[in-house]
Each structure stands twice: as C-alpha cells, then as structure tokens.
Design a protein around this motif. Structure first.
Motif, short mmCIF file in Angstrom:
data_model
loop_
_atom_site.label_atom_id
_atom_site.label_comp_id
_atom_site.label_asym_id
_atom_site.label_seq_id
_atom_site.Cartn_x
_atom_site.Cartn_y
_atom_site.Cartn_z
N ASP A 155 -1.99 -9.13 0.46
CA ASP A 155 -2.47 -9.67 1.73
C ASP A 155 -2.84 -8.52 2.66
N PRO A 156 -4.09 -8.33 3.01
CA PRO A 156 -4.51 -7.20 3.85
C PRO A 156 -4.03 -7.29 5.29
N HIS A 157 -3.37 -8.39 5.65
CA HIS A 157 -2.83 -8.56 7.00
C HIS A 157 -1.33 -8.30 7.06
N VAL A 158 -0.75 -7.84 5.96
CA VAL A 158 0.70 -7.73 5.89
C VAL A 158 1.13 -6.30 5.56
N ILE A 159 2.13 -5.82 6.30
CA ILE A 159 2.81 -4.58 5.97
C ILE A 159 4.28 -4.89 5.68
N SER A 160 4.92 -3.99 4.97
CA SER A 160 6.36 -4.09 4.74
C SER A 160 7.05 -2.86 5.29
N SER A 232 15.28 -6.30 -7.50
CA SER A 232 15.75 -5.31 -6.54
C SER A 232 15.27 -5.67 -5.14
N PRO A 233 15.92 -5.12 -4.10
CA PRO A 233 15.42 -5.35 -2.73
C PRO A 233 13.96 -4.97 -2.56
N LEU A 234 13.54 -3.86 -3.17
CA LEU A 234 12.15 -3.41 -3.04
C LEU A 234 11.19 -4.42 -3.65
N ARG A 235 11.45 -4.81 -4.88
CA ARG A 235 10.56 -5.76 -5.55
C ARG A 235 10.62 -7.14 -4.91
N CYS A 236 11.77 -7.49 -4.42
CA CYS A 236 11.90 -8.76 -3.71
C CYS A 236 11.00 -8.78 -2.48
N GLU A 237 11.05 -7.71 -1.70
CA GLU A 237 10.22 -7.62 -0.51
C GLU A 237 8.74 -7.73 -0.85
N TYR A 238 8.31 -7.05 -1.88
CA TYR A 238 6.89 -7.08 -2.24
C TYR A 238 6.47 -8.46 -2.76
N ARG A 239 7.37 -9.15 -3.43
CA ARG A 239 7.04 -10.49 -3.89
C ARG A 239 7.01 -11.49 -2.74
N VAL A 240 8.01 -11.40 -1.86
CA VAL A 240 8.15 -12.37 -0.77
C VAL A 240 7.02 -12.23 0.24
N THR A 274 5.89 0.98 -5.78
CA THR A 274 5.01 0.54 -4.71
C THR A 274 3.55 0.61 -5.16
N ILE A 275 3.18 1.73 -5.79
CA ILE A 275 1.81 1.89 -6.27
C ILE A 275 1.50 0.86 -7.35
N GLN A 276 2.45 0.64 -8.27
CA GLN A 276 2.24 -0.35 -9.33
C GLN A 276 2.00 -1.74 -8.78
N ALA A 277 2.62 -2.05 -7.66
CA ALA A 277 2.46 -3.38 -7.05
C ALA A 277 1.16 -3.50 -6.27
N GLY A 278 0.33 -2.45 -6.25
CA GLY A 278 -0.91 -2.48 -5.51
C GLY A 278 -0.71 -2.36 -4.02
N VAL A 279 0.40 -1.72 -3.62
CA VAL A 279 0.75 -1.54 -2.21
C VAL A 279 0.61 -0.06 -1.86
N ILE A 280 -0.08 0.24 -0.78
CA ILE A 280 -0.24 1.64 -0.36
C ILE A 280 1.08 2.12 0.23
N PRO A 281 1.68 3.19 -0.34
CA PRO A 281 2.88 3.73 0.29
C PRO A 281 2.50 4.67 1.44
N LEU A 282 2.87 4.30 2.65
CA LEU A 282 2.72 5.19 3.81
C LEU A 282 4.08 5.87 3.96
N LEU A 283 4.21 7.04 3.38
CA LEU A 283 5.49 7.72 3.32
C LEU A 283 5.71 8.52 4.59
N SER A 284 6.90 8.40 5.14
CA SER A 284 7.19 9.05 6.43
C SER A 284 8.36 10.02 6.29
N THR A 285 8.22 11.19 6.94
CA THR A 285 9.40 12.02 7.14
C THR A 285 10.31 11.30 8.13
N PHE A 286 11.58 11.71 8.18
CA PHE A 286 12.53 11.02 9.02
C PHE A 286 13.03 11.93 10.14
N PRO A 287 13.63 11.36 11.20
CA PRO A 287 14.13 12.19 12.29
C PRO A 287 15.20 13.16 11.80
N GLY A 288 15.37 14.24 12.52
CA GLY A 288 16.40 15.20 12.15
C GLY A 288 17.80 14.66 12.38
#
Length: 392
Positions: A155-160, A232-240, A274-288
């Motif tokens: 869905d192009p209108h959805v992010i996770s 898994s939580p990750l795959r569950c999120e992408y399916r839901v 994430t890539i296998q599911a056809g989802v673009i991973p926007l990978l972020s560094t985290f706060p210190g």
C-alpha cells in the motif's frame, strides 16, 4: 516453557534470511507456477539436506509456489505468496495442485543466504558518522524495492514503524496522523503527510517498549491477538499493515543487551526480510547515550555500514541531534527530550527538542523516499494513470 520453545523450535527464524546465495545459480522462473500448501508446520532449510540450517518455519496451511526440485526429487524449492519465506522443504510434506508437475520442474542446488554467516563488506569502525547526511541524498536500490512492492501489492499510503520505545511513542509521527501539528516554515511537507496520514498513528506490531533486534525476529514476542502462530513481530507488522516503507531504528536498547556482532547479524536479517516483502527500509541511526557514548557511536557505525552494504536509504538522526541541547536527549541521557509545546509543532524553539526534531527529519526523509522511489515506481508500472506530485 517459552525458553524451551525458543531453543528447540521457532528461534531458528533468528538464524537466517531467505535470499539466494550470491555464488549460487537461482532456479529458473516458471511461466506456469506450481501451487502447493503444507498441512502442518514445516521447517524450511537452506539446502536440500537435513544437516543444513533450518532458516524458517511455514505455519500450517501456508500457500506456496514451487520453483524447482532437487536432483533426487526429495526436496523442492518454494516461496510463500508474500515472498517473505524462501527455501527448501521436503517434497512429501506438501499437497500440490498437480503432484506429477513436480517432475517437470527444473533441477536446482541453490543455497539460501544465511544472515548469520554473511561477511561484512567493510570496516565499520572507520565510519565517520558526521560524513553522512541527515536526509538521504541517494536512495540506492529503493526504486527497485518499490517496484517489487507494487507487484506484491504494498500500500503506497502506508508506512510501518519498526523499533523500540523511541518509535513506539505517541510523540513520534502520530500527531501528524491525528491532524495535531503546525508546520511553520516546513509547509512543503504537507503532501507527504497527506500521502501517509492514514498510517502515521498506527500501532505497530514491530515497535514497542524494550524491543531489541532479536525479539523483532522471534515469534515468541509477537502479539497473539494480531499475529499468526509462528509469525515474528516484523512479519506480522508487514502482513497486518502492508506498508510500502518501514522506518527502522534500533540500537538504544540493543547496546544494553545485544553484543555488536549479534546486533549486526540481527539488523541485517531485518533489512533482508523487509526487502523481500517489497518494503523500502528507511534505516535510521539512533540517538546517542550520554552514559555509553562510545558504544552508541559503535552501534551507529554498524547501522551505517548495513545501509551501505544493502544500498538502502539512510537517515542520520544521530547527526541531526548533535547540535541540540544534551544531543536531543532527556535528563536520563538515553531517551529523546520531550517537546516544549507539542511533538507536531515544527516551529522555533520546539525544534531544539528531540521528538519534534526526529519528526521533522523523518518526514523529510519520507518525502525523499516517496518522491524518489515510490512515485516513480507507480509511474513506471502505470504510466497512463499515475501522475507525479510537484516538487517544492
């Protein structure tokens, strides 16, 4: 009991990602796909041999496409319909649309890629975190992933949101889904907010307090009210939620509990799935972490290296927070500082606080990914019905 199950059952999922090994020859795609399904839970192997790693588990009655067979026809190479699982299963444990058609499949000896055995392509300790821009200036393979997502029906209108408590927080993006925000000088972000508004306040199945990378991959940590057995939580999120983009940020909790080499393997698996599911991973560094600054730098270097290795968009939140008071951190030195007014207020002094600043740079990064990858992917596949938004 949970520990026993983890050791002898589904934590095999944590050992692998199901992608083709670079040195292997993939099976030839079939014009007439052979469908099948399993009746009971079924282990997925990296190679047609029981001594090889179990890299996944097919939950009961999973519909699969059979790609190829082993030379002795005792094993078949399959992938599920969402393409989140791919590997070898024993042929006799599947029920086929046409059992005889198995004999007509191409013979393959493909070895599945195993994330835990994946070599790093660079020395992450040499990475200068200040050398990478806050907003990704190149999207790498994002367009190709987006095109795969269109084919798979993302869905192009959805992010996770994928991550720990810093992502599972009402201050992160949710106000923009609720309509409670002030853009100030950043009115150009209104179109990207409109694009993803329906999902910005979603409760993610893969973001919650204390979540670390290995738990995101472990079915034992899934929400039983939303997730399927063995999911898994990750795959569950992408399916839901069926997202087109996933904002992925781990590290704040992992540096407390996960050794660096394991963090590297786990995060690579998350990116692979994430890539296998056809989802673009926007990978972020985290706060210190003011109490463990050197560790925070080291784990962020790992994140940057993974983004480089997989050629995916990187959002350098660590750099965006550097100039803020206390590096954008609260009094505890590890959580983002709360806003002066509201987290959706992108004006004035409020942007000197951690959560409003993260909201700003995340929306800017999503805007770059949307315009640079999602929109072109839709236009590429449907040029007669899809138009591009104006930039500016």
């Amino acid at each position: 009991m949970r520990r026993t199950l983890s050791l002898f059952g589904l934590t095999a999922v944590l050992l692998a990602v199901v992608l083709a090994h670079p040195a292997s020859t993939p099976a030839t795609a079939q014009s007439d796909a052979l469908g099948a399904h399993n009746v009971y839970a079924l282990g997925v192997f990296s190679y047609p041999d029981h001594v090889r790693a179990i890299i996944d588990v097919l939950v009961p009655r999973t519909e699969v496409i059979v790609e190829a067979r082993s030379s002795d026809t005792l094993w078949v190479l399959v992938h599920d319909l969402n393409r989140t699982v791919r590997g070898w299963v024993e042929a006799d444990f599947l029920e086929y649309e046409d059992r005889k058609a198995v004999l007509n499949l191409p013979v393959s000896a493909e070895v599945m890629f195993i994330a835990s055995e994946s070599p790093r392509t660079g020395d992450y300790t040499a990475i200068d975190l200040e050398a990478y821009p806050v907003i990704p200036d190149r999207l790498g393979g994002a367009l190709k992933i987006a095109q795969s997502g269109v084919v798979l029906g993302s869905d192009p209108h959805v992010i996770s949101k994928v991550g720990d408590c810093i992502s599972d927080n009402k201050n992160f993006l949710s106000p923009f889904g609720w309509g409670d925000y002030s853009l100030g000088n950043y009115g150009s972000l209104q179109p990207v907010i409109d694009q993803f508004a329906s999902s910005l306040a979603f409760d993610s199945q893969s973001a919650y307090d204390g979540l670390v990378t290995n738990a995101a991959l472990d079915p034992l940590f899934s929400n039983p009210l939303a997730c399927q057995p063995g999911e898994s939580p990750l795959r569950c999120e992408y399916r839901v939620h069926n997202p087109a983009v996933a904002v992925i940020m781990f590290g704040a909790q992992d540096l407390l509990f996960t050794p660096p080499d394991q963090f590297d393997r786990n995060l690579r698996q998350i990116v692979h799935e994430t890539i296998q599911a056809g989802v673009i991973p926007l990978l972020s560094t985290f706060p210190g972490n003011l109490n463990r600054w050197d560790d925070a730098v080291r784990y962020n270097q790992i994140i940057v290296q993974i983004a480089l290795d997989y050629d995916i968009p990187l959002m350098n939140l660590w750099l965006a927070l550097e100039a803020l008071p206390h590096h954008g951190l609260d009094d505890d030195g590890r959580h983002l500082s709360v806003p002066i007014s509201t987290p959706g207020d992108l004006r004035g002094e409020n942007l000197q606080r951690g959560y409003p600043q993260r909201n700003l740079v995340t929306l800017q990064a999503l805007d770059a990914v949307w315009r640079g990858a999602l929109e072109p992917s839709m236009g590429f596949l449907y040029p007669d019905v899809y138009t591009f938004p104006a930039i500016g």
